[in-house]
Design an enzyme around this catalytic site. Structure first.
Site, PDB file in Angstrom:
ATOM      1  N   LYS A 119       0.871  -1.187   0.000  1.00 26.56           N
ATOM      2  CA  LYS A 119       0.000   0.000   0.000  1.00 26.56           C
ATOM      3  C   LYS A 119       0.899   1.226   0.000  1.00 26.56           C
ATOM      4  O   LYS A 119       2.044   1.167   0.460  1.00 26.56           O
ATOM      5  CB  LYS A 119      -0.889   0.016   1.257  1.00 26.56           C
ATOM      6  CG  LYS A 119      -2.127   0.857   1.109  1.00 26.56           C
ATOM      7  CD  LYS A 119      -3.171   0.130   0.274  1.00 26.56           C
ATOM      8  CE  LYS A 119      -4.416   0.959   0.047  1.00 26.56           C
ATOM      9  NZ  LYS A 119      -5.466   0.165  -0.600  1.00 26.56           N
TER      10      LYS A 119
HETATM   11  P1  NAD Z   1     -13.191   7.643  -3.487  1.00 21.66           P
HETATM   12  O1  NAD Z   1     -12.190   8.669  -3.118  1.00 21.66           O
HETATM   13  O2  NAD Z   1     -13.565   7.482  -4.922  1.00 21.66           O
HETATM   14  O3  NAD Z   1     -14.562   7.872  -2.661  1.00 21.66           O
HETATM   15  C1  NAD Z   1     -14.593   8.020  -1.287  1.00 21.66           C
HETATM   16  C2  NAD Z   1     -15.991   8.476  -0.899  1.00 21.66           C
HETATM   17  O4  NAD Z   1     -16.071   8.556   0.534  1.00 21.66           O
HETATM   18  C3  NAD Z   1     -16.370   9.855  -1.416  1.00 21.66           C
HETATM   19  O5  NAD Z   1     -17.739   9.896  -1.742  1.00 21.66           O
HETATM   20  C4  NAD Z   1     -16.104  10.757  -0.209  1.00 21.66           C
HETATM   21  O6  NAD Z   1     -16.869  11.962  -0.228  1.00 21.66           O
HETATM   22  C5  NAD Z   1     -16.556   9.846   0.910  1.00 21.66           C
HETATM   23  N1  NAD Z   1     -15.987  10.230   2.206  1.00 21.66           N
HETATM   24  C6  NAD Z   1     -14.738  10.660   2.475  1.00 21.66           C
HETATM   25  N2  NAD Z   1     -14.628  10.956   3.792  1.00 21.66           N
HETATM   26  C7  NAD Z   1     -15.831  10.685   4.346  1.00 21.66           C
HETATM   27  C8  NAD Z   1     -16.343  10.795   5.646  1.00 21.66           C
HETATM   28  N3  NAD Z   1     -15.575  11.229   6.646  1.00 21.66           N
HETATM   29  N4  NAD Z   1     -17.643  10.432   5.857  1.00 21.66           N
HETATM   30  C9  NAD Z   1     -18.408   9.988   4.844  1.00 21.66           C
HETATM   31  N5  NAD Z   1     -17.970   9.868   3.574  1.00 21.66           N
HETATM   32  C10 NAD Z   1     -16.704  10.222   3.341  1.00 21.66           C
HETATM   33  O7  NAD Z   1     -12.630   6.259  -2.871  1.00 21.66           O
HETATM   34  P2  NAD Z   1     -12.993   4.787  -3.321  1.00 21.66           P
HETATM   35  O8  NAD Z   1     -12.018   4.338  -4.319  1.00 21.66           O
HETATM   36  O9  NAD Z   1     -14.449   4.709  -3.615  1.00 21.66           O
HETATM   37  O10 NAD Z   1     -12.661   3.989  -1.977  1.00 21.66           O
HETATM   38  C11 NAD Z   1     -13.580   3.902  -0.895  1.00 21.66           C
HETATM   39  C12 NAD Z   1     -13.134   2.802   0.042  1.00 21.66           C
HETATM   40  O11 NAD Z   1     -13.050   1.570  -0.684  1.00 21.66           O
HETATM   41  C13 NAD Z   1     -11.759   2.984   0.663  1.00 21.66           C
HETATM   42  O12 NAD Z   1     -11.738   2.395   1.959  1.00 21.66           O
HETATM   43  C14 NAD Z   1     -10.849   2.185  -0.255  1.00 21.66           C
HETATM   44  O13 NAD Z   1      -9.645   1.769   0.391  1.00 21.66           O
HETATM   45  C15 NAD Z   1     -11.756   1.012  -0.539  1.00 21.66           C
HETATM   46  N6  NAD Z   1     -11.422   0.269  -1.762  1.00 21.66           N
HETATM   47  C16 NAD Z   1     -11.391   0.871  -2.979  1.00 21.66           C
HETATM   48  C17 NAD Z   1     -11.104   0.120  -4.110  1.00 21.66           C
HETATM   49  C18 NAD Z   1     -11.125   0.724  -5.490  1.00 21.66           C
HETATM   50  O14 NAD Z   1     -11.017  -0.035  -6.464  1.00 21.66           O
HETATM   51  N7  NAD Z   1     -11.311   2.026  -5.639  1.00 21.66           N
HETATM   52  C19 NAD Z   1     -10.812  -1.246  -3.988  1.00 21.66           C
HETATM   53  C20 NAD Z   1     -10.867  -1.836  -2.722  1.00 21.66           C
HETATM   54  C21 NAD Z   1     -11.182  -1.062  -1.626  1.00 21.66           C
END
Ligand code: NAD
Length: 428
Positions: A119
């Site tokens: 990571k």
């Molecule tokens: P992103 O940045 O596209 O979206 C994050 C979302 O969370 C946004 O809507 C943001 O406004 C919201 N957010 C941020 N802080 C917040 C808070 N304090 N309260 C409520 N909402 C809040 O990120 P993503 O890629 O969608 O990732 C989201 C989660 O999924 C993370 O934990 C990431 O590690 C995990 N994840 C992502 C992927 C991927 O392929 N993108 C894969 C596995 C896991």
């Protein structure tokens, strides 16, 4: 720049319910007890193989030069090259990145893709930075960590606040140094070798898991209500695809707040509103709701898809959903896990639920190496196959051993990594 072979020890007095690194350790220690892992292997798997902290300068738009701190943590590569996302966040720190690197090791093992776990993160508020500043930061960070990366060494991907454009800059910065290397990152734009279906893959994988879990636990999805915290890549794709199962998404939120409509949200209209205003807040025909209230809604399915530790010992007994799909990483702490398990709430663990992203990242890497593009149908079919197999293995283990799904998923993953670790002769 400091290159540390092993991670620092856990800070004294850290709370296991709140400290992310301690949570990751707790999950592994619980698993070790169940599968009878020997102490030497446990000690080795508790620490990352390599931890790199870098400080690097970036020229800002106002002419000033600012120094940023970034990390790349490589946890384990017994089963294949290190693999894991890069996040840009003001709170990104070494403990968070170490915990997430370990989680990637278990995730790639559970879905049986030939990668290890890593990571990365840069401490910055990307939303306050211009496109040019983000590009300069990304290029400098990539150059600074580039000697750790490689198609057969370590392959980054997008995560919170990074996207396909970020990966394009990383690929270009790396390629400028080492020659054209599309397979150095995944989650790229399609035009630069990205895979069809990658953008939706994590949310889609969560939907596949929900369908399997609902069938095996006897939860009727036709008309089921769903609340989704987070409307970024994962949350918004989940919200778009979940209605295909017959569910009704009634509440969603983002960092600015949440909205609810009991009859079901019009997700397509919501995406349009979010594109125009930058938030789901104030979408026409909806009522406001806080992020905390959303988690405690009386819904059938709760999908935390934003940040970690949002369900903890302080609110676990308020969760009313029957199924929790961990779309985000580490959204439920171990203390909350126990409360939910005792209350009969089924938690589909992050290393299973959100593994669709890394699975299609694997397909992207394969396509880049072969220089041959798959069509989207093939990507989605292969994704469904892998997710269903991982679900079936996890559910069978949980049922056979009478343990929660997380412990079952971790047991399978840790046993696979331990086996590869021993076969390689790491401990000899
Ligand atoms: P992103 O940045 O596209 O979206 C994050 C979302 O969370 C946004 O809507 C943001 O406004 C919201 N957010 C941020 N802080 C917040 C808070 N304090 N309260 C409520 N909402 C809040 O990120 P993503 O890629 O969608 O990732 C989201 C989660 O999924 C993370 O934990 C990431 O590690 C995990 N994840 C992502 C992927 C991927 O392929 N993108 C894969 C596995 C896991």
């Amino acid at each position: 720049m400091t290159l540390v072979e092993h991670g620092e020890s856990v800070p004294a007095g850290a709370e296991w319910d709140t400290d992310l690194y301690r949570i990751a350790a707790e999950q592994l220690e619980r698993t070790a007890e169940v599968i009878g892992l020997d102490d030497d292997t446990l000690a080795r798997l508790l620490e990352p193989r390599r931890t790199l902290t870098v400080n690097f300068p970036v020229r800002m738009d106002d002419g000033a030069v600012r120094s940023f701190t970034g990390y790349r943590v490589q946890h384990n590569a017994a089963r294949g090259p290190y693999k894991g996302g890069i996040r840009y966040h003001p709170d990104a720190d070494i403990d968070e990145v170490r915990a997430l690197a370990a989680l990637m090791t278990w995730k790639t093992a559970l879905v049986d893709v030939p990668f290890g776990g890593a990571k990365g993160g840069v401490q910055c508020d990307a939303r306050e930075m211009s496109l040019g500043e983000r590009q300069r930061l990304t290029r400098r960070f990539t150059n600074t960590i580039s000697y750790l990366l490689g198609v057969n060494r370590d392959i980054p991907a997008p995560d919170v606040n990074t996207d396909a454009q970020t990966m394009a800059w990383m690929m270009d910065a790396y390629s400028a140094r080492y020659g054209y290397t599309p397979a150095i990152v995944t989650g790229k734009p399609i035009e630069l070798g990205g895979s069809l279906g990658r953008e939706a893959a994590t949310g889609r994988g969560c939907v596949y898991c929900l369908a399997e879990a609902a069938r095996d636990y006897g939860v009727e999805l036709a008309g089921a209500t769903v609340a989704v915290q987070g409307f970024g890549n994962v949350g918004s794709w989940f919200a778009r695809l979940a209605p295909e199962l017959g569910c009704r998404v009634v509440a969603v939120s983002d960092v600015r707040g949440g909205i609810i409509r009991r009859d079901g949200l019009d997700v397509a209209a919501l995406l349009e509103h979010e594109r125009e205003t930058g938030s789901v807040v104030d979408a026409p025909g909806t009522d406001p709701i806080s992020n905390e209230e959303l988690l405690e809604l009386d819904v059938d399915v709760l999908v935390p898809a934003a940040l970690d530790r949002v369900i903890h010992s302080g609110n676990a007994d308020q969760i009313r959903a029957r199924l929790v799909v961990e779309a985000a990483n580490h959204p439920v702490t171990p203390a909350a896990d126990d409360v939910l398990h005792a209350a009969g709430v089924v938690v589909i663990p992050d290393i299973l639920a959100n593994a669709g992203g890394v699975t299609v990242s694997y397909f992207e890497w394969v396509q880049n190496i072969q220089q041959f593009r798959w069509d989207e149908e093939q990507v989605n079919n292969e994704l469904a196959k892998r997710m269903k197999a991982a679900w079936a293995n996890t559910y069978a283990r949980a049922t056979a051993d009478g343990i929660p799904l997380r412990l079952a998923a971790f047991s399978i993953a840790v046993e696979r990594v331990e086996r590869a670790d021993k076969l390689r002769g790491y401990a000899s």
